[in-house]
Design an enzyme around this catalytic site. Structure first.
Site, mmCIF file in Angstrom:
data_model
loop_
_atom_site.group_PDB
_atom_site.id
_atom_site.type_symbol
_atom_site.label_atom_id
_atom_site.label_comp_id
_atom_site.label_asym_id
_atom_site.label_seq_id
_atom_site.Cartn_x
_atom_site.Cartn_y
_atom_site.Cartn_z
ATOM 1 C CD GLU A 31 -2.712 1.252 0.321
ATOM 2 O OE1 GLU A 31 -3.673 0.250 -0.141
ATOM 3 O OE2 GLU A 31 -2.571 2.374 -0.444
ATOM 4 C CG ASN A 58 7.400 3.984 2.948
ATOM 5 O OD1 ASN A 58 6.995 4.839 2.022
ATOM 6 N ND2 ASN A 58 7.094 3.583 3.878
ATOM 7 C CE LYS A 104 7.048 23.409 2.587
ATOM 8 N NZ LYS A 104 7.620 24.827 2.370
ATOM 9 C CB CYS A 130 4.766 4.951 7.274
ATOM 10 S SG CYS A 130 3.305 4.446 7.516
HETATM 11 C C1 UGA Z 1 4.150 7.463 4.045
HETATM 12 C C2 UGA Z 1 4.326 7.450 2.466
HETATM 13 O O1 UGA Z 1 4.444 8.852 1.835
HETATM 14 C C3 UGA Z 1 3.164 6.791 1.688
HETATM 15 O O2 UGA Z 1 3.337 6.400 0.336
HETATM 16 C C4 UGA Z 1 3.206 5.114 2.340
HETATM 17 O O3 UGA Z 1 2.106 4.469 1.960
HETATM 18 C C5 UGA Z 1 2.999 5.454 3.803
HETATM 19 O O4 UGA Z 1 4.225 6.117 4.544
HETATM 20 C C6 UGA Z 1 3.166 4.177 4.576
HETATM 21 O O5 UGA Z 1 4.128 3.500 4.405
HETATM 22 O O6 UGA Z 1 1.852 3.511 5.108
HETATM 23 P P1 UGA Z 1 2.663 9.151 5.338
HETATM 24 O O7 UGA Z 1 3.395 8.386 6.622
HETATM 25 O O8 UGA Z 1 1.390 9.134 5.496
HETATM 26 O O9 UGA Z 1 3.163 8.276 3.902
HETATM 27 O O10 UGA Z 1 3.112 10.757 5.489
HETATM 28 P P2 UGA Z 1 3.954 11.521 4.032
HETATM 29 O O11 UGA Z 1 3.123 12.364 3.431
HETATM 30 O O12 UGA Z 1 4.979 10.560 3.569
HETATM 31 O O13 UGA Z 1 4.803 12.352 5.055
HETATM 32 C C7 UGA Z 1 5.835 11.886 6.082
HETATM 33 C C8 UGA Z 1 6.606 12.744 6.836
HETATM 34 O O14 UGA Z 1 7.382 13.429 6.050
HETATM 35 C C9 UGA Z 1 5.771 13.784 7.590
HETATM 36 O O15 UGA Z 1 6.166 14.012 8.762
HETATM 37 C C10 UGA Z 1 5.964 15.288 6.501
HETATM 38 O O16 UGA Z 1 5.735 16.308 7.616
HETATM 39 C C11 UGA Z 1 7.422 14.858 6.319
HETATM 40 N N1 UGA Z 1 7.782 15.621 4.998
HETATM 41 C C12 UGA Z 1 7.090 15.056 3.718
HETATM 42 C C13 UGA Z 1 8.744 16.513 4.956
HETATM 43 O O17 UGA Z 1 9.182 16.841 5.877
HETATM 44 N N2 UGA Z 1 9.099 16.988 3.889
HETATM 45 C C14 UGA Z 1 8.549 16.576 2.431
HETATM 46 O O18 UGA Z 1 8.997 17.249 1.482
HETATM 47 C C15 UGA Z 1 7.582 15.736 2.541
#
Ligand code: UGA
Length: 479
Positions: free
Chosen positions: A159, A219, A262, A271
């Protein structure tokens, strides 16, 4: 919304956490009859009455709609898997309490619960993030415990959904990865996802190990990208360069791309942090730990951003946090979520509290969860009450409501206009214009770097527009 579409596989979903509930609701929305099962009676009762035990935009409405059609049911009786043609395993695989390995006991328990009821040909599909090799082990376990033996097939369909975007990521995924051991399994999976496939979602059919690895690799790559830009932020801090402009300039290179670039406080959640650790652990077990040794640095860079944020706040508090009143804006690991697992915001709040600061936290959705896990912190019911009297405001999760706040209005509430923007979410110039000392990770203090020096008188030949020679103009037109 019509009721069950005839001649479609009957579906069971094991586990009604974030992943399982989303999967069950979305499959029911696609027209399948779905029974979602869990050992947690409270959770099942709440879902039956249309209440989600977590926050996800749009999901409560879709849950209630699919419940009304009768296509979606919730149950604690695992024997109902006897009626299912396809059984999705959606249980959690958290980090072990005593190591960085993944804890697989929920998966093993799920197999033990369903296997005795599988006396018919069916497909069990794992969706959880697992160490490579898990699917093969579960396949053996399942086929030896199920009365139907090898008629019960196992597939792996990792997923990729993101919290906050769960419905869109499930109904319109970027790609579908089907780890299978037979043509039949592939056909059944294609049937389950016929709608997104018809809408153009690419399908990659693989063996079981590759499917498991795709998720760990995806990931890890995302975490690496975030830590890469945050490592650049460290270099920016040492040189006076601006990491936002750097990220923007990098993003226009189509080979690099702007996603997950970012900079800021770094990644958290249930995750990315645990998945990179579990992947490194599994790789070491397989004798290839050296191949992913960089993931330890990805983790270390990420952790350093939290300490750097505390340091920046300490600088603004003139070097001493004792009794300093700090407003922490954000608790969830990211906006549009109430998930506080490994939340950078709360980790920073905890560090500030331990250093003697008086920390008040506000988050639009995650306060009940934060209160349970961090009872030592103070919580404010509104943004205004959180910042009232603050000597430093720290924006640590970029909720829209924080972006929209008026710096002049906030400025009237605080004791001192000091703000640390841990997510590069605010308009630095607007805050500076309202008299705030605005600081962010990886960008120089003072006016935004985009502001140019005033134009000085210059020789005319430098200010004339340069018109290409007519003969050359066609040669330099973009092709
Ligand atoms: C992540 C992956 O993006 C999904 O594809 C995956 O399905 C999921 O893990 C999982 O393994 O279940 P998620 O944990 O919901 O999803 O969140 P993200 O949107 O990936 O963000 C993760 C973290 O990275 C957050 O703390 C966010 O603030 C940080 N982030 C994200 C940054 O610091 N910079 C960015 O450019 C993007």
């Amino acid at each position: 919304m019509s009721s069950v579409i005839p001649n479609r596989p009957r579906i069971a979903v094991i586990g009604t956490g974030y992943l399982g509930t989303t999967q069950a609701v979305c499959l029911a929305a696609l027209g399948f009859a779905v029974t979602a099962m869990d050992v947690d009676q409270d959770k099942i009762s709440s879902l039956r009455s249309g209440l989600l035990p977590f926050y996800e935009p749009g999901l409560p409405e879709l849950l209630q709609e699919t419940l009304r059609t009768g296509r979606l049911q919730f149950s604690t009786e695992f024997e109902r898997s006897a009626d299912a043609d396809v059984i999705f395993l959606c249980v959690g695989t958290p980090q072990s309490a005593d190591s960085s390995a993944a804890d697989l006991h929920f998966l093993d328990a799920a197999i033990a619960e369903i296997a005795p009821h599988l006396a018919h040909k069916c497909l069990v599909v794992g969706k959880s993030t697992v160490p490579i090799g898990t699917a093969n082990r579960l396949r053996t376990l399942l086929q030896s415990a199920a009365p139907a033996g090898p008629l019960v097939e196992l597939a792996w369909n990792p997923e990729f959904l993101r919290e906050g975007h769960a419905i869109a990521d499930t109904l319109r995924p970027d790609r579908l990865v089907f780890g299978v051991t037979s043509e039949w399994s592939l056909r059944v999976l294609r049937g389950c996802f016929a709608q997104p496939i018809a809408a153009g979602t690419p399908v990659i059919a693989t063996d079981l190990a590759t499917a498991e690895l795709v998720k760990a690799a995806a990931n890890s790559f995302l975490a690496t990208k975030i830590s890469y830009i945050n490592a650049m932020a460290e270099v920016c801090e040492a040189t006076g360069a601006d990491v936002n402009l750097l990220a923007e300039a990098l993003s226009y290179d189509s080979r690099i791309g702007g996603g997950f670039l970012k900079p800021g406080l770094g990644f958290g959640g249930g995750c990315l942090p645990k998945d990179i650790r579990a992947f490194a652990h599994r790789a070491a077990e397989l004798g290839v730990g050296h191949a992913v040794v960089f993931l330890r640095e990805v983790d270390a860079i990420n952790q350093r951003r939290r300490q750097r944020t505390v340091d920046l706040i300490t600088e603004m508090a003139c070097g001493d946090l004792q009794e300093v009143k700090i407003a922490v804006l954000g608790a969830a690991f990211k906006p549009d979520s109430d998930d506080i697992r490994d939340a950078p915001a709360l980790d920073v709040a905890r560090m500030l509290h331990q250093a003697g600061a008086r920390v008040t936290v506000y988050d639009p959705r995650a306060m009940p969860n934060a209160r349970k896990s961090y009872p030592e912190l103070s919580y404010a019911p509104t943004l205004a009450s959180a910042v009232a009297g603050a000597e430093v405001v720290a924006l640590l999760t970029e909720w829209e409501v924080f972006r929209q706040a008026d710096p002049a209005v906030l400025g009237a509430l605080v004791e001192r206009r000091n703000i640390v923007d841990g997510r590069h979410a605010l308009d630095a110039a607007a805050y500076q214009a309202a008299g705030w000392d605005y600081r962010a990770l990886g960008t120089p203090a003072g006016p935004p770097a985009r502001l140019l020096e005033p134009v000085m008188p210059e020789p005319a030949r430098l200010s004339q527009p340069v018109v290409p020679e007519p003969a050359l103009a066609s040669a330099i037109e973009p092709v």
